[in-house]
Design an enzyme around this catalytic site. Structure first.
Site, PDB file in Angstrom:
ATOM      1  CG  PHE A   1      32.512  48.263  33.345  1.00  0.00           C
ATOM      2  CD1 PHE A   1      32.253  48.021  35.037  1.00  0.00           C
ATOM      3  CD2 PHE A   1      33.746  48.133  33.213  1.00  0.00           C
ATOM      4  CE1 PHE A   1      33.712  47.390  35.370  1.00  0.00           C
ATOM      5  CE2 PHE A   1      35.081  47.908  33.688  1.00  0.00           C
ATOM      6  CZ  PHE A   1      35.033  46.634  34.702  1.00  0.00           C
TER       7      PHE A   1
ATOM      8  CG  ASP B  46      29.726  45.950  28.252  1.00  0.00           C
ATOM      9  OD1 ASP B  46      28.700  44.578  28.839  1.00  0.00           O
ATOM     10  OD2 ASP B  46      30.230  46.526  28.851  1.00  0.00           O
TER      11      ASP B  46
ATOM     12  CE1 TYR C  80      35.918  39.473  32.801  1.00  0.00           C
ATOM     13  CE2 TYR C  80      36.632  39.242  30.786  1.00  0.00           C
ATOM     14  CZ  TYR C  80      36.717  40.057  31.867  1.00  0.00           C
ATOM     15  OH  TYR C  80      36.659  41.366  31.471  1.00  0.00           O
ATOM     16  CE  LYS C  81      33.077  40.624  34.578  1.00  0.00           C
ATOM     17  NZ  LYS C  81      33.288  41.922  32.837  1.00  0.00           N
TER      18      LYS C  81
ATOM     19  NE  ARG D 139      30.213  42.671  41.898  1.00  0.00           N
ATOM     20  CZ  ARG D 139      30.715  42.937  40.484  1.00  0.00           C
ATOM     21  NH1 ARG D 139      30.304  43.541  39.745  1.00  0.00           N
ATOM     22  NH2 ARG D 139      31.921  42.261  40.444  1.00  0.00           N
TER      23      ARG D 139
HETATM   24  C1  LIG Z   1      33.669  43.493  32.909  1.00  0.00           C
HETATM   25  C2  LIG Z   1      33.226  44.548  32.349  1.00  0.00           C
HETATM   26  C3  LIG Z   1      34.031  44.938  31.364  1.00  0.00           C
HETATM   27  C4  LIG Z   1      34.701  44.292  31.184  1.00  0.00           C
HETATM   28  O1  LIG Z   1      35.506  44.577  30.159  1.00  0.00           O
HETATM   29  P1  LIG Z   1      37.521  44.332  29.442  1.00  0.00           P
HETATM   30  O2  LIG Z   1      37.261  44.859  28.405  1.00  0.00           O
HETATM   31  O3  LIG Z   1      37.283  42.589  28.908  1.00  0.00           O
HETATM   32  O4  LIG Z   1      38.118  44.219  30.857  1.00  0.00           O
HETATM   33  C5  LIG Z   1      32.678  45.992  30.195  1.00  0.00           C
HETATM   34  N1  LIG Z   1      32.001  46.212  30.469  1.00  0.00           N
HETATM   35  C6  LIG Z   1      30.883  45.535  31.936  1.00  0.00           C
HETATM   36  C7  LIG Z   1      29.894  45.975  32.111  1.00  0.00           C
HETATM   37  C8  LIG Z   1      31.686  44.351  32.393  1.00  0.00           C
HETATM   38  O5  LIG Z   1      31.349  44.357  33.253  1.00  0.00           O
END
Ligand SMILES: *Cc1c(COP(=O)(O)O)cnc(C)c1O
Length: 428
Positions: free
Chosen positions: A131, A210, A235-236, A388
């Site tokens: 990400f 992560d 939140y996912k 997706r």
């Molecule tokens: C959604 C996501 C994030 C989001 O990070 P925030 O700090 O909450 O914005 C980070 N890493 C991955 C792999 C994600 O899918």
């Protein structure tokens, strides 16, 4: 499960729903628009009914009536109480997980701590699937420390998977930290975490995973698989609400060796001594920073309880079957229409979403979200050509998947997407 066991009919989708042992969990969520097929639980999970009730209670009873006394009535313990529930989901001990800050900030805290714990090594290993926020955080840390660290990204030859040999080759005696997203956000490629941890350990490097696209979707055994550190979103697939605070995990016997760089008062040994000099707390508490966002944390608990009740192994078994069903329908209905599969075929190498690639992907997603008549389907678009489709087995039905693929087929064969602009705008 093989594709032979599926049939491409609405009746068959209904049968699968009738046989589904998790189907009752769908009613734990607010779902009031029968015409909306929501396949974006991998970006923002649905609202659990109990979360709405708990939030109302926290606002009216706790904040409204208890006021400052709320801190001693349980607010102060929220980061570790919720952490213990997440620990149960990810195969960790209760005192190894904490809810705090955002995923990006937790990644910063732990990555800096890791690099300082390996002072003679200069390499951070990640991959081209990570990400962007994670990669930006590493780049920012390299800039901040100014000690000649470098970031090496493991390549992918097909844009879908990473070869074990390439991972192995990247991890060496120079490597301080291996930090990967366990399930890739675009292709849903999933690492063999135990294997990567073993390679890192042999080389003397630390691992930082992560779990944003894994937690609540795929089984995780952080202790058993030898993970050093991890971060992830709530939140996912955890359904914690928009912008809900993230979590972090640090293996128990590593906690005392790590010093995270944001020395806030709630990470200190005895915050209410108000000492003028920082001493880090012992245990997982040293990874806290400031005052927890109570209302956002309260909203997380209901979603965690639902997942723990359903059991992650059952959730994953349904996810694997649903994503295989989706891929089966893709092969039957969409493969000849300019699409290619952007995710691994085997559930053993995949998370809980499936990416379909198409040159007109952006316009197709716009048509899915906006077109009428017919059901509205909410996927998300990931540049340059990924549609997706997120499967959240607690509330996604087989009929949802069947109708979504039908809808995509209609949009493409009738060229309905041509009514939409080709340039992405706003949040995709
Ligand atoms: C959604 C996501 C994030 C989001 O990070 P925030 O700090 O909450 O914005 C980070 N890493 C991955 C792999 C994600 O899918």
């Amino acid at each position: 499960m093989t594709a032979m066991q599926f049939q491409p009919s609405a009746d068959f989708a209904r049968q699968l729903d009738e046989q589904d042992e998790l189907s009752a969990f769908r009613h734990r969520f607010v779902i009031d628009d029968p015409n909306l097929i929501y396949l974006d639980g991998n970006s923002l999970g649905r609202l659990p009914r109990r979360a709405a009730d708990r939030l109302a209670q926290a606002v009216h009873q706790e904040w409204g009536r208890r006021l400052i006394r709320g801190w001693n009535d349980g607010w102060m313990d929220l980061p570790s109480r919720l952490g213990a529930k997440i620990a149960a989901l990810v195969g960790a001990r209760p005192d190894e997980v904490l809810v705090a800050d955002s995923t990006s900030v937790n990644l910063f805290k732990l990555a800096v701590a890791a690099l300082r714990a390996r002072p003679n090594r200069r390499k951070i290993v990640s991959d081209v699937f990570n990400f962007p926020s994670d990669l930006y955080i590493f780049q920012g840390i390299i800039d901040l420390l100014n000690q000649g660290h470098r970031l090496e990204l493991i390549p992918s030859s097909d844009g879908v998977s990473i070869e074990p040999a390439d991972i192995r080759a990247a991890i060496d005696e120079e490597t301080a930290l291996v930090s990967l997203t366990h399930v890739a956000f675009k292709s849903a490629f999933r690492y063999d975490m135990a294997q990567v941890n073993a390679w890192a350990r042999q080389a003397g490097a630390l691992t930082l995973w992560d779990l944003s696209h894994s937690v609540g979707a795929v089984p995780l055994r952080l202790n058993e698989w030898g993970a050093d550190m991890a971060v992830g979103c709530t939140y996912k697939y955890l359904n914690g609400g928009p912008g809900a605070p993230a979590f972090l995990y640090v293996r128990r016997d590593l906690q005392a060796d790590l010093r995270q760089p944001i020395w806030g008062w709630l990470g200190a040994d005895r915050p209410f001594d108000f000492s003028l000099t920082y001493t880090p707390g012992d245990s997982i508490h040293r990874f806290r920073v400031g005052t927890p966002p109570v209302l956002s944390m309260v909203a997380i608990e209901a979603g965690l309880e639902i997942l723990l009740e359903a059991g992650i192994d059952r959730v994953w078994a349904k996810s694997a079957r649903q994503t295989e069903y989706l891929i089966y329908l893709f092969d039957q209905r969409l493969a000849g229409l300019g699409f290619s599969l952007g995710s691994p075929r085997s559930p053993a190498c995949r998370g809980s979403h499936v990416s379909l690639r198409h040159p007109d992907a952006y316009r197709i997603t716009q048509a899915m979200i906006q077109a009428a008549p017919g059901p509205q389907v909410v996927p998300d678009f990931r540049t340059p050509d990924n549609i997706r489709l997120g499967i959240a087995p607690l509330y996604t039905t087989y009929t949802d998947i069947y109708r979504a693929i039908n809808r995509i087929e209609t949009i493409v064969t009738e060229r309905l997407y041509e009514a939409y602009p080709a340039i992405p705008q706003g949040v995709t």
